[in-house]
Design an enzyme around this catalytic site. Structure first.
Site, PDB file in Angstrom:
ATOM      1  N   PRO A  36       0.815  -1.219   0.000  1.00 33.49           N
ATOM      2  CG  PRO A  36      -0.986  -1.616   1.433  1.00 33.49           C
ATOM      3  CD  PRO A  36       0.328  -2.201   0.992  1.00 33.49           C
ATOM      4  CD  GLU A  37       0.227   4.078   1.905  1.00 32.93           C
ATOM      5  OE1 GLU A  37      -0.738   4.796   1.569  1.00 32.93           O
ATOM      6  OE2 GLU A  37       0.114   3.058   2.612  1.00 32.93           O
ATOM      7  CB  THR A  38       7.349   1.780  -0.826  1.00 35.99           C
ATOM      8  OG1 THR A  38       6.778   0.507  -1.162  1.00 35.99           O
ATOM      9  CG2 THR A  38       8.850   1.615  -0.652  1.00 35.99           C
TER      10      THR A  38
END
Length: 301
Positions: free
Chosen positions: A44-46
């Site tokens: 979903p996020e990095t």
């Protein structure tokens, strides 16, 4: 070759909670390469560390950027938690004062260790902001979530709020309704754009200071975010400000349970500092665990 880690945040169990990519040395990466690596990981996020520095005051500063698989965002709670764990495990952070420089502002971190082992990371989120949502949109929000408007809780706040990333918070009368949601993601994306927010966050009470939640962010390229630290902090602050949480000695505490509908349960702990009816600080914490590590081959390398 760029080393990366994949971390489960807001849980102690690999594969549960919310997965985040962590790149501790992204100083040589261009923005296009960060986008490419974030899409490759598909989390979903990095979070990418673009610079680290230690000031003479003893306070370390880490500059970061956050990317979903499709775009850059100003802030991400679960990726921040994951980053704190990896900094501690890599011995780049031993519990001294540490601040992240994000597009949303500075985010101080605190490390909690047990018997010398990193256990929890806490973050002080950005200033709590609230915008009203017209009650005329109640039915439209309900339809986008796949429910009748009568299932929206009338005694809890429905509003847009942020501690770094904006969401619209929609209260439901029961966690059973929350689990059974069948959202229309196209409509949610349109509503998110119209209301200038990143997600539609549905929540339901489970107790005096315990809530279940689901967060839909198709406008950010995330159909449903498993466990959301930034929105969790904003929700608890919204509830505390509205008199919906008990406040003792100027503090309101609570827990949000999220991810069960996706089979990846996680827990977000929140502490809100109050001065009268005003929110003065929002702290979000939780556990995290390393899933796996790898390397990404840059084009031309």
């Amino acid at each position: 070759m760029i080393a990366y880690s994949e971390v489960s945040a807001f849980t102690r169990t690999p594969g549960q909670g919310n997965r985040a990519g962590v790149v501790l040395d992204a100083s040589a990466l261009s923005e296009a390469e960060m986008r490419e690596l974030a899409a490759f990981l598909g989390a979903p996020e990095t979070v990418f560390v673009t610079r680290m520095s230690a000031a003479h005051t003893g306070r370390s500063t880490v500059r970061v950027r956050y990317f979903t698989p499709t775009q850059e965002v100003e802030f991400c709670g679960h990726a921040t938690l994951a980053l704190g764990l990896m900094l501690a495990q890599s011995r780049l952070w031993r519990g001294e004062a540490l601040e992240l420089e994000t597009l949303a502002g500075r985010v101080p971190l605190q490390l909690i260790s047990e018997a010398g082992v990193p256990h929890q990371v806490w973050m002080r989120q950005q200033r709590h902001e609230v915008r009203p949502v017209p009650t005329s949109l109640r039915a439209e929000l309900a339809e986008a979530l796949g429910i009748d408007a009568r299932m929206i809780h009338r005694g809890l706040p429905m509003a847009a709020a942020s501690t770094g990333l904006w969401s619209v918070f929609v209260p439901l009368v029961d966690p059973v309704i929350l689990d059974a949601l069948e959202p229309d993601l196209d409509r949610i994306a349109l509503l998110s754009g119209a209301l200038d927010v990143g997600s539609i966050y549905a929540y339901a009470p489970m107790g005096v200071n315990r809530f279940a939640a689901r967060d839909f962010a198709p406008a950010l390229g995330i159909p449903e975010d498993p466990v959301t630290g930034s929105a969790g902090g904003a929700l608890m602050a919204l509830l505390a400000q509205g008199g919906c949480l008990p406040v003792r000695a100027g503090r309101a505490c609570g827990v949000i349970y999220q991810g069960h509908a996706l089979g990846t349960p996680g827990e977000v702990e929140v502490e809100v500092e109050m001065r009268g009816e005003t929110v003065i600080a929002v702290h979000v914490g939780g556990c995290a665990v390393l899933e796996r590590e790898g390397v990404w081959k840059r084009e031309g390398s």
